[in-house]
Design an enzyme around this catalytic site. Structure first.
Site, PDB file in Angstrom:
ATOM      1  N   ALA A  10       0.745  -1.336  -0.100  1.00  0.00           N
ATOM      2  CA  ALA A  10      -0.125  -0.039  -0.212  1.00  0.00           C
ATOM      3  C   ALA A  10       0.722   1.007  -0.056  1.00  0.00           C
ATOM      4  O   ALA A  10       0.324   2.379  -0.322  1.00  0.00           O
ATOM      5  CB  ALA A  10      -1.077   0.043   1.114  1.00  0.00           C
ATOM      6  N   GLY A  11       2.031   1.147   0.217  1.00  0.00           N
ATOM      7  CA  GLY A  11       2.987   2.247   0.519  1.00  0.00           C
ATOM      8  C   GLY A  11       3.134   3.313  -0.815  1.00  0.00           C
ATOM      9  O   GLY A  11       3.037   2.594  -2.038  1.00  0.00           O
ATOM     10  N   ARG A  15      10.481   8.167  -1.957  1.00  0.00           N
ATOM     11  CA  ARG A  15      12.066   8.397  -2.528  1.00  0.00           C
ATOM     12  C   ARG A  15      12.407   7.806  -3.763  1.00  0.00           C
ATOM     13  O   ARG A  15      13.173   8.028  -4.460  1.00  0.00           O
ATOM     14  CB  ARG A  15      12.832   7.526  -1.557  1.00  0.00           C
ATOM     15  CG  ARG A  15      13.170   8.373  -0.295  1.00  0.00           C
ATOM     16  CD  ARG A  15      14.179   7.569   0.600  1.00  0.00           C
ATOM     17  NE  ARG A  15      13.858   6.432   1.276  1.00  0.00           N
ATOM     18  CZ  ARG A  15      14.448   5.372   1.680  1.00  0.00           C
ATOM     19  NH1 ARG A  15      15.876   5.320   1.079  1.00  0.00           N
ATOM     20  NH2 ARG A  15      14.213   4.491   2.047  1.00  0.00           N
ATOM     21  N   GLY A  78       1.164   2.300   9.174  1.00  0.00           N
ATOM     22  CA  GLY A  78       2.157   0.988   9.748  1.00  0.00           C
ATOM     23  C   GLY A  78       1.708  -0.290   9.518  1.00  0.00           C
ATOM     24  O   GLY A  78       0.723  -0.534   8.756  1.00  0.00           O
ATOM     25  N   ARG A 332       7.802  -8.283 -36.657  1.00  0.00           N
ATOM     26  CA  ARG A 332       6.836  -7.630 -35.740  1.00  0.00           C
ATOM     27  C   ARG A 332       5.930  -8.756 -35.193  1.00  0.00           C
ATOM     28  O   ARG A 332       5.906  -9.911 -35.656  1.00  0.00           O
ATOM     29  CB  ARG A 332       6.092  -6.533 -36.345  1.00  0.00           C
ATOM     30  CG  ARG A 332       7.195  -5.470 -36.693  1.00  0.00           C
ATOM     31  CD  ARG A 332       6.580  -4.246 -37.679  1.00  0.00           C
ATOM     32  NE  ARG A 332       5.463  -3.948 -37.064  1.00  0.00           N
ATOM     33  CZ  ARG A 332       4.471  -3.132 -38.043  1.00  0.00           C
ATOM     34  NH1 ARG A 332       5.147  -2.738 -39.158  1.00  0.00           N
ATOM     35  NH2 ARG A 332       3.570  -2.590 -37.612  1.00  0.00           N
ATOM     36  N   ASN A 376      12.002 -16.477 -53.369  1.00  0.00           N
ATOM     37  CA  ASN A 376      13.218 -15.695 -53.217  1.00  0.00           C
ATOM     38  C   ASN A 376      12.821 -14.395 -53.537  1.00  0.00           C
ATOM     39  O   ASN A 376      12.091 -13.971 -54.654  1.00  0.00           O
ATOM     40  CB  ASN A 376      14.152 -16.195 -54.145  1.00  0.00           C
ATOM     41  CG  ASN A 376      15.647 -15.500 -54.033  1.00  0.00           C
ATOM     42  OD1 ASN A 376      16.333 -15.686 -53.290  1.00  0.00           O
ATOM     43  ND2 ASN A 376      15.616 -14.302 -54.858  1.00  0.00           N
TER      44      ASN A 376
END
Length: 456
Positions: A10-11, A15, A78, A332, A376
């Site tokens: 959940a944080g 930073r 917490g 691709r 080819n």
């Protein structure tokens, strides 16, 4: 025994300096939290609950195919508070509950199993995953009794002079007896300077009630959390080294592991040789006896036995046995390349099927096409698949010869054993066995340069 897990995710991760939820940053191509989920799933932990908060909907979207449950922590108060928010997930269950953090992707299956086995065998009510480190500055210390049981966890700032010498630290990862955890979770309080509910307080509560609390240490790399871009790079390096080492132990030659980037879901067969600068991602499968020369990117593709690739990009496609690709080719998504095919330099293949023994040697674009075997393609061929509104299909039969600088204007069909003259623009069906010439007749105007005044 029933086993379940809670992952704390959940944080915000201030930073990291990012708009993206911290646990969705990637290590070796996979989100931090999904590394943890997949590790737990591989340890036979069927029920996993992810505690979400910051960027909750984004985290849900990134993990929804993992078949997990969710609890919402609207305020980050917490680690103990996170468990309280997820209580409905485990309150009626019996067995063991492990707790891990969504920003610590380096935990291994071996250590998760080791934690649970140690917990059950020792008949502990709680077990802490720990590590022995040279410098424990800033970490909570694990204080043990003479018998090896945990007496308490002491935060660095609260350590005595003797406790500061302890180098066993708390990882923030645990295993609990579910019933004891439920019985004591409501006893947590936030009477501390941070005003938060700490999961470590549950350990103290259990000890005060004379319950057994154990601890088992693992390699310090496994408990490293990611709280900054620097730590993200450190986790990437550790994970990459693990992955490369696994492949080398399984018979793959990696010339320079430090410059080779392989995702953790990639499979590689024996006697494949990988040169520096290769990036191999997603659910790619590379069979044995392949050679990947420097600087290719391969994602979510299947590379069959004996393929050689040079400095090329291959995305969500299949490359058949003994085919060569590159240098500087671009395959691709949704392309299928057959056996013994040559996809040469500056060739682009888009959503096309190229059958066995066909050569597309250089400077060619093939899009939305089905190409037969033994064909080819001359230099500069273009499949003109887009009319401004729709993508159209071109079908080319077996053993067709496409001359240099040919345009195939889709939708169009070229049947088996045909020959298309260089410089032709093909807009109509070419029947089997025919020579197609579609170019203006050459006209030479003698003396034109002098008459026009352009002669130098």
């Amino acid at each position: 025994m029933y086993k379940c897990s809670v992952i704390l995710a959940a944080g915000k991760g201030k930073r990291m300096k990012t708009k993206l939820p911290k646990v969705l940053h990637k290590v070796c191509g996979k989100e931090l939290v999904n590394h943890v989920i997949d590790t737990l799933k591989n340890c036979d932990i069927k029920d996993i609950n992810v505690v979400i908060g910051n960027g909750a909907e984004e985290v849900k979207r990134a993990t929804e195919n993992r078949n997990v449950y969710y609890s919402l922590q609207t305020e980050q108060l917490g680690t103990g508070h996170a468990l309280i928010c997820s209580k409905d997930f485990f309150k009626d269950k019996k067995g063991i509950l492990t707790v891990f953090t969504g920003d610590a992707p380096l935990i291994t299956e071996e250590s998760v199993k080791k934690l649970m086995e140690f917990h059950v065998k020792g008949n502990y009510k709680a077990t802490i995953l720990t590590s022995l480190v040279e410098d424990a500055t800033g970490y909570g210390r694990i204080i043990r009794s003479d018998s090896g049981e945990v007496e308490k966890i002491v935060e660095h700032k609260d350590c005595s002079e003797e406790e500061l010498k302890v180098n066993e630290i708390n990882s923030g990862m645990y295993c609990f007896d579910i019933e004891e955890l439920v019985a004591n979770l409501d006893k947590l309080n936030n009477n501390n300077c941070q005003g938060e509910y700490y999961l470590t307080d549950v350990i103290e509560i259990l000890k005060n009630e004379n319950h057994k609390v154990g601890a088992i240490d693992i390699n310090a790399d496994e408990i490293k959390g990611v709280n900054s871009r620097i730590q993200l790079a450190e986790a990437e390096e550790i994970m990459r080294n693990r992955i490369n080492k696994k492949h080398m132990e399984n018979g793959v030659t990696i010339i320079d592991p430090k410059t080779t980037y392989i995702g953790n879901e990639v499979e590689i067969g024996e006697d494949t040789i990988i040169y520096p600068g290769n990036v191999i991602e997603g659910k790619t499968i590379i069979k044995g006896d392949c050679i990947l020369y420097p600087n290719s990117r391969i994602k979510d593709s299947i590379i069959e036995v004996g393929v050689t690739i040079q400095s090329s990009v291959i995305l969500e496609s299949c490359i058949g046995e003994n085919t060569t690709v590159g240098p500087f080719a671009y395959v691709r998504p949704e392309s299928q390349i057959g056996k013994n095919v040559r996809i040469g330099d500056f060739v682009e293949i888009k959503k096309s099927k190229i059958d066995d023994n066909t050569k597309v040697s250089h400077l060619t674009y093939i899009g939305d096409a089905e190409v037969g075997s033994g064909c080819n393609f001359g230099c500069g061929t273009v499949v003109v698949n887009y009319d401004g509104k729709h993508k159209n299909k071109t079908i080319i039969g077996d053993n067709s010869f496409i001359g240099c600088n040919v345009n195939l204007v889709s939708p169009v069909e070229v049947e088996d054993n045909t020959y298309i003259a260089a410089g032709s623009t093909i807009t109509k069906k070419v029947p089997s066995g025919a020579l197609a010439v579609a170019r203006a007749k050459q006209v030479n105007k003698e003396g034109w340069m002098e008459k026009s005044g352009l002669k130098k």
